[in-house]
Design an enzyme around this catalytic site. Structure first.
Site, PDB file in Angstrom:
ATOM      1  N   ASP A 276      19.570 -15.829-103.887  1.00 50.79           N
ATOM      2  CA  ASP A 276      19.778 -15.267-102.558  1.00 50.79           C
ATOM      3  C   ASP A 276      18.442 -14.770-102.002  1.00 50.79           C
ATOM      4  O   ASP A 276      17.748 -13.991-102.670  1.00 50.79           O
ATOM      5  CB  ASP A 276      20.736 -14.072-102.659  1.00 50.79           C
ATOM      6  CG  ASP A 276      21.937 -14.185-101.759  1.00 50.79           C
ATOM      7  OD1 ASP A 276      21.906 -14.997-100.823  1.00 50.79           O
ATOM      8  OD2 ASP A 276      22.911 -13.446-101.984  1.00 50.79           O
TER       9      ASP A 276
ATOM     10  N   LYS B  66      19.426 -19.365-101.022  1.00 51.93           N
ATOM     11  CA  LYS B  66      20.522 -19.223-100.064  1.00 51.93           C
ATOM     12  C   LYS B  66      20.049 -18.403 -98.875  1.00 51.93           C
ATOM     13  O   LYS B  66      19.431 -17.348 -99.053  1.00 51.93           O
ATOM     14  CB  LYS B  66      21.750 -18.576-100.701  1.00 51.93           C
ATOM     15  CG  LYS B  66      22.950 -18.475 -99.727  1.00 51.93           C
ATOM     16  CD  LYS B  66      24.236 -18.118-100.446  1.00 51.93           C
ATOM     17  CE  LYS B  66      24.286 -16.671-100.836  1.00 51.93           C
ATOM     18  NZ  LYS B  66      24.298 -15.747 -99.669  1.00 51.93           N
TER      19      LYS B  66
ATOM     20  N   ASP C 276      22.281 -11.063-103.744  1.00 46.54           N
ATOM     21  CA  ASP C 276      21.685  -9.769-103.413  1.00 46.54           C
ATOM     22  C   ASP C 276      22.704  -8.641-103.532  1.00 46.54           C
ATOM     23  O   ASP C 276      22.375  -7.465-103.348  1.00 46.54           O
ATOM     24  CB  ASP C 276      21.034  -9.789-102.032  1.00 46.54           C
ATOM     25  CG  ASP C 276      21.971 -10.202-100.912  1.00 46.54           C
ATOM     26  OD1 ASP C 276      23.183 -10.357-101.165  1.00 46.54           O
ATOM     27  OD2 ASP C 276      21.488 -10.362 -99.766  1.00 46.54           O
ATOM     28  N   SER C 277      23.936  -8.999-103.897  1.00 44.80           N
ATOM     29  CA  SER C 277      24.950  -8.004-104.230  1.00 44.80           C
ATOM     30  C   SER C 277      24.582  -7.218-105.485  1.00 44.80           C
ATOM     31  O   SER C 277      25.250  -6.239-105.833  1.00 44.80           O
ATOM     32  CB  SER C 277      26.303  -8.693-104.454  1.00 44.80           C
ATOM     33  OG  SER C 277      26.185  -9.748-105.394  1.00 44.80           O
TER      34      SER C 277
ATOM     35  N   GLU D 165      32.115 -17.027 -95.773  1.00 44.26           N
ATOM     36  CA  GLU D 165      32.628 -15.759 -96.295  1.00 44.26           C
ATOM     37  C   GLU D 165      33.438 -15.015 -95.248  1.00 44.26           C
ATOM     38  O   GLU D 165      33.098 -14.997 -94.061  1.00 44.26           O
ATOM     39  CB  GLU D 165      31.467 -14.866 -96.770  1.00 44.26           C
ATOM     40  CG  GLU D 165      31.936 -13.508 -97.276  1.00 44.26           C
ATOM     41  CD  GLU D 165      30.832 -12.678 -97.915  1.00 44.26           C
ATOM     42  OE1 GLU D 165      31.145 -11.572 -98.410  1.00 44.26           O
ATOM     43  OE2 GLU D 165      29.680 -13.131 -97.930  1.00 44.26           O
TER      44      GLU D 165
ATOM     45  N   GLU E 101      21.306 -16.638 -95.216  1.00 43.07           N
ATOM     46  CA  GLU E 101      22.417 -16.224 -94.361  1.00 43.07           C
ATOM     47  C   GLU E 101      22.107 -16.524 -92.896  1.00 43.07           C
ATOM     48  O   GLU E 101      20.976 -16.340 -92.444  1.00 43.07           O
ATOM     49  CB  GLU E 101      22.680 -14.723 -94.501  1.00 43.07           C
ATOM     50  CG  GLU E 101      23.374 -14.331 -95.777  1.00 43.07           C
ATOM     51  CD  GLU E 101      23.828 -12.876 -95.767  1.00 43.07           C
ATOM     52  OE1 GLU E 101      23.932 -12.272 -94.676  1.00 43.07           O
ATOM     53  OE2 GLU E 101      24.089 -12.334 -96.858  1.00 43.07           O
TER      54      GLU E 101
END
Length: 265
Positions: free
Chosen positions: A83, A112, A44-45, A181, A114
């Site tokens: 993501d 993914k 999502d970056s 991270e 978080e």
């Protein structure tokens, strides 16, 4: 012909070989990374790299699906992870519905998610419904506003212990692998030791089972800032600017196109 990684082969790699993960958002760059990367993360970056946003929170599910489809097309032999963006997994039903949508509309191999202990039930729910999940603990980019910025984890006893417990909880919930991270190198090593699934580090030291970098950081295209953990393997921005300037000069000087680049009769 390159053999595509599977969850089994990735897990068997632990302790045998370091795993390489690179982000990609389109078919072109995915095709360039396919030979070198064991996994490609559609992060999502993308909205920081492509839209100029200050964080990842603006990415939508439809955007992630579009870019994941592109990556899967460009790198069909790569293990691709999508993501799940901010706001797409707030409830168990919503998380399953949106993850199923990713699987139905793309050829992604996994999603993914978080979060730590608080997300373990959600991860278990997805895994119980045939969704492969990669976890993500430590510094959580989707929590940057609620946390008041990007804060390295593990510099105090409480956060050190919390990240380890988060990793254990996500593993127990069924995740096949884990990203850690923005943690101290000691914590990166401790997380890797605490679980039996592959741990991919980003800003987590060298003791993890593998590494991931955002492609625009790795290739030096993103100039706004450079995190401490990033190594630039190419001065991409400088090379592109030089090429664009040369093109512009040749056009203005009437040197391009020449006979070599012009159709004859």
């Amino acid at each position: 012909m390159q053999k595509k990684e599977t969850i089994t082969s990735l897990q068997q790699a632990r302790g045998q070989r370091k795993l390489v993960m690179i982000t990609a958002y389109d078919a072109l760059f995915a095709s360039l990374f396919e030979e070198s990367a064991d996994m490609i993360l559609v992060g999502d970056s993308l909205n920081m790299s492509f839209l100029g946003e200050p964080d990842t929170l603006s990415a939508t599910l439809d955007q992630m699906i579009y870019h994941t489809r592109a990556v899967c097309s460009g790198a069909p032999k790569s293990f691709v992870i999508c993501d799940m963006p901010f706001g797409s997994t707030n409830t168990l039903d919503e998380a399953l519905r949106n993850s199923v949508k990713v699987f139905q509309q793309t050829r992604a191999d996994a999603v993914k998610i978080e979060g730590g202990i608080e997300r373990a039930e959600l991860v278990r729910h997805l895994c119980d419904n045939a969704i492969a999940v990669m976890g993500h603990v430590g510094l959580l980019p989707q929590s940057v506003r609620s946390e008041g910025g990007y804060k390295v984890q593990g510099r105090d006893e409480a956060s050190f212990a919390q990240v380890i417990e988060d990793a254990k909880a996500i593993e127990a919930a069924g995740a096949f692998a884990l990203v850690v991270e923005g943690v101290t190198s000691d914590l990166g090593a401790a997380v890797t030791e605490a679980v039996d699934i592959p741990v991919i580090g980003i800003g987590a030291g060298n003791a993890t089972d593998g590494q991931v970098l955002v492609w625009s950081d790795m290739l030096g295209f993103f100039e706004a800032f450079k995190p401490r953990f990033v190594k630039r393997y190419l001065n991409g921005a400088e090379l592109v600017k030089e090429a664009a300037a040369q093109y512009a000069k040749e056009v203005r000087d009437g040197l391009f196109p020449n006979d070599e680049h012009t159709y004859g009769k």
